[in-house]
Design a protein around this motif. Structure first.
Motif, PDB file in Angstrom:
ATOM      1  N   PHE A  51      46.590  36.950  60.874  1.00 31.35           N
ATOM      2  CA  PHE A  51      46.827  38.392  60.985  1.00 31.35           C
ATOM      3  C   PHE A  51      47.188  39.018  59.643  1.00 31.35           C
ATOM      4  N   ASP A  52      47.901  38.289  58.785  1.00 33.71           N
ATOM      5  CA  ASP A  52      48.218  38.829  57.452  1.00 33.71           C
ATOM      6  C   ASP A  52      46.940  39.057  56.639  1.00 33.71           C
ATOM      7  N   THR A  53      45.977  38.155  56.779  1.00 33.00           N
ATOM      8  CA  THR A  53      44.693  38.348  56.099  1.00 33.00           C
ATOM      9  C   THR A  53      44.003  39.595  56.636  1.00 33.00           C
ATOM     10  N   PHE A  54      44.042  39.776  57.948  1.00 31.13           N
ATOM     11  CA  PHE A  54      43.467  40.972  58.552  1.00 31.13           C
ATOM     12  C   PHE A  54      44.118  42.234  57.985  1.00 31.13           C
ATOM     13  N   LEU A  55      45.454  42.253  57.932  1.00 33.90           N
ATOM     14  CA  LEU A  55      46.166  43.431  57.427  1.00 33.90           C
ATOM     15  C   LEU A  55      45.830  43.688  55.961  1.00 33.90           C
ATOM     16  N   ALA A  56      45.753  42.628  55.163  1.00 36.71           N
ATOM     17  CA  ALA A  56      45.414  42.795  53.747  1.00 36.71           C
ATOM     18  C   ALA A  56      44.020  43.394  53.603  1.00 36.71           C
ATOM     19  N   GLU A  57      43.073  42.933  54.412  1.00 38.01           N
ATOM     20  CA  GLU A  57      41.715  43.480  54.348  1.00 38.01           C
ATOM     21  C   GLU A  57      41.675  44.915  54.856  1.00 38.01           C
ATOM     22  N   LEU A  58      42.514  45.236  55.817  1.00 36.91           N
ATOM     23  CA  LEU A  58      42.617  46.614  56.303  1.00 36.91           C
ATOM     24  C   LEU A  58      43.067  47.534  55.168  1.00 36.91           C
ATOM     25  N   VAL A  59      44.094  47.122  54.431  1.00 34.99           N
ATOM     26  CA  VAL A  59      44.579  47.929  53.306  1.00 34.99           C
ATOM     27  C   VAL A  59      43.518  48.010  52.220  1.00 34.99           C
ATOM     28  N   ARG A  60      42.868  46.893  51.925  1.00 37.87           N
ATOM     29  CA  ARG A  60      41.822  46.915  50.892  1.00 37.87           C
ATOM     30  C   ARG A  60      40.661  47.826  51.279  1.00 37.87           C
ATOM     31  N   SER A  61      40.387  47.929  52.572  1.00 29.64           N
ATOM     32  CA  SER A  61      39.316  48.837  53.004  1.00 29.64           C
ATOM     33  C   SER A  61      39.699  50.285  52.713  1.00 29.64           C
ATOM     34  N   ARG A  62      40.995  50.604  52.812  1.00 28.30           N
ATOM     35  CA  ARG A  62      41.453  51.954  52.447  1.00 28.30           C
ATOM     36  C   ARG A  62      41.363  52.155  50.933  1.00 28.30           C
ATOM     37  N   ILE A  63      41.701  51.119  50.174  1.00 26.34           N
ATOM     38  CA  ILE A  63      41.606  51.206  48.715  1.00 26.34           C
ATOM     39  C   ILE A  63      40.152  51.437  48.305  1.00 26.34           C
ATOM     40  N   ASP A  64      39.219  50.751  48.971  1.00 21.32           N
ATOM     41  CA  ASP A  64      37.794  50.918  48.655  1.00 21.32           C
ATOM     42  C   ASP A  64      37.330  52.358  48.852  1.00 21.32           C
ATOM     43  N   ARG A  65      37.965  53.078  49.773  1.00 24.78           N
ATOM     44  CA  ARG A  65      37.572  54.468  50.038  1.00 24.78           C
ATOM     45  C   ARG A  65      37.946  55.412  48.901  1.00 24.78           C
ATOM     46  N   LEU A  66      38.755  54.937  47.976  1.00 24.89           N
ATOM     47  CA  LEU A  66      39.116  55.779  46.831  1.00 24.89           C
ATOM     48  C   LEU A  66      37.897  56.131  45.979  1.00 24.89           C
ATOM     49  N   ALA A  67      36.835  55.353  46.092  1.00 27.02           N
ATOM     50  CA  ALA A  67      35.608  55.672  45.356  1.00 27.02           C
ATOM     51  C   ALA A  67      35.097  57.055  45.747  1.00 27.02           C
ATOM     52  N   LEU A  68      35.275  57.435  47.004  1.00 26.57           N
ATOM     53  CA  LEU A  68      34.857  58.765  47.456  1.00 26.57           C
ATOM     54  C   LEU A  68      35.680  59.846  46.773  1.00 26.57           C
ATOM     55  N   LEU A  69      36.975  59.567  46.587  1.00 20.57           N
ATOM     56  CA  LEU A  69      37.855  60.522  45.914  1.00 20.57           C
ATOM     57  C   LEU A  69      37.474  60.655  44.442  1.00 20.57           C
ATOM     58  N   THR A  70      37.107  59.543  43.821  1.00 20.04           N
ATOM     59  CA  THR A  70      36.654  59.576  42.432  1.00 20.04           C
ATOM     60  C   THR A  70      35.431  60.475  42.307  1.00 20.04           C
ATOM     61  N   ALA A  71      34.477  60.301  43.204  1.00 22.04           N
ATOM     62  CA  ALA A  71      33.253  61.113  43.178  1.00 22.04           C
ATOM     63  C   ALA A  71      33.581  62.586  43.394  1.00 22.04           C
ATOM     64  N   GLN A  72      34.507  62.863  44.293  1.00 23.74           N
ATOM     65  CA  GLN A  72      34.906  64.242  44.573  1.00 23.74           C
ATOM     66  C   GLN A  72      35.499  64.896  43.325  1.00 23.74           C
ATOM     67  N   LEU A  73      36.388  64.188  42.648  1.00 26.71           N
ATOM     68  CA  LEU A  73      37.011  64.738  41.448  1.00 26.71           C
ATOM     69  C   LEU A  73      35.994  64.912  40.319  1.00 26.71           C
ATOM     70  N   GLU A  74      35.118  63.932  40.154  1.00 21.69           N
ATOM     71  CA  GLU A  74      34.133  63.997  39.072  1.00 21.69           C
ATOM     72  C   GLU A  74      33.156  65.153  39.249  1.00 21.69           C
ATOM     73  N   SER A  75      32.861  65.512  40.492  1.00 22.11           N
ATOM     74  CA  SER A  75      31.873  66.567  40.732  1.00 22.11           C
ATOM     75  C   SER A  75      32.507  67.954  40.862  1.00 22.11           C
ATOM     76  N   SER A  76      33.830  68.027  40.879  1.00 22.63           N
ATOM     77  CA  SER A  76      34.498  69.311  41.089  1.00 22.63           C
ATOM     78  C   SER A  76      34.387  70.213  39.857  1.00 22.63           C
ATOM     79  N   THR A  77      34.131  71.491  40.121  1.00 16.80           N
ATOM     80  CA  THR A  77      34.143  72.490  39.053  1.00 16.80           C
ATOM     81  C   THR A  77      35.336  73.439  39.232  1.00 16.80           C
ATOM     82  N   ALA A  78      36.193  73.149  40.188  1.00 14.41           N
ATOM     83  CA  ALA A  78      37.374  73.980  40.450  1.00 14.41           C
ATOM     84  C   ALA A  78      38.382  73.818  39.316  1.00 14.41           C
TER      85      ALA A  78
END
Length: 198
Positions: free
Chosen positions: A53-80
């Protein structure tokens, strides 16, 4: 679901079930039984895909960390304006699942130890978000949108900490956009500049 029935995309279904449990009941309720019951599958399904279960939880958190790539793209494309872009990024970063995930990481020493393999220091998810913000602020400094003397390695954790405090109460209403924008503006102070250079 009967024990012998296969489920498609088991990892994603288990992660989604864990996120629902986190949102509804909080980190202390997150157990392998709660996850598999929420997913509608036998407990053995989780253990077929994860060592424990600890491995499962660690992978769950890492899956959230992986989603930061979307935030990077959002910031890079922003003209605000810088403060507006960062306020929007903080709002997206601290969605209810991310806030609950941070609470999960803080509440479980064993999970933090497991995550040290990929996040050697700091609070996993927040540490990676801080690095993302520092990188973005450095790019904005190069573009002339924040002051050349701005200390991006001080500003980034201050922004992440401010955002976390604003969104940390998962049971209350989220702050409105103007509250987040004012907080970001206060952190940036006089560091933000005019429009981006072409």
């Amino acid at each position: 679901m009967p024990t012998g029935t296969a489920i498609r995309d088991a990892r994603d279904q288990l992660f989604a079930a864990a996120e629902r449990v986190l949102l509804r009941d909080g980190p202390s309720a997150l157990t392998s039984r709660a996850v598999t019951e929420e997913a509608g599958c036998a407990k053995g399904v989780l253990h077929r895909h994860f060592a424990d279960f600890d491995t499962f939880l660690a992978e769950l958190v890492r899956s959230r960390i992986d989603r930061l790539a979307l935030l990077t793209a959002q910031l890079e494309s922003s003209t605000a304006p810088v403060a507006d872009a960062l306020a929007a990024a903080l709002t997206d970063l601290f969605d209810p699942v991310a806030v609950a995930t941070v609470a999960l990481v803080v509440s479980r020493d064993g999970l933090r130890t497991r995550l040290r393999e990929t996040t050697p220091a700091g609070i996993p998810l927040l540490a990676e978000a801080t690095e993302l913000f520092a990188t973005h602020l450095a790019a904005e400094r190069m573009r002339g949108r924040i002051a050349p003397e701005a200390d991006v390695h001080a500003l980034a954790p201050t922004l992440i900490g401010t955002g976390h405090l604003l969104f940390a109460d998962r049971t209350g209403p989220a702050p409105d956009a103007e509250t987040v924008r004012r907080a970001v503006g206060a952190v940036l102070g006089g560091e933000a500049r005019g429009p981006a250079s072409p």
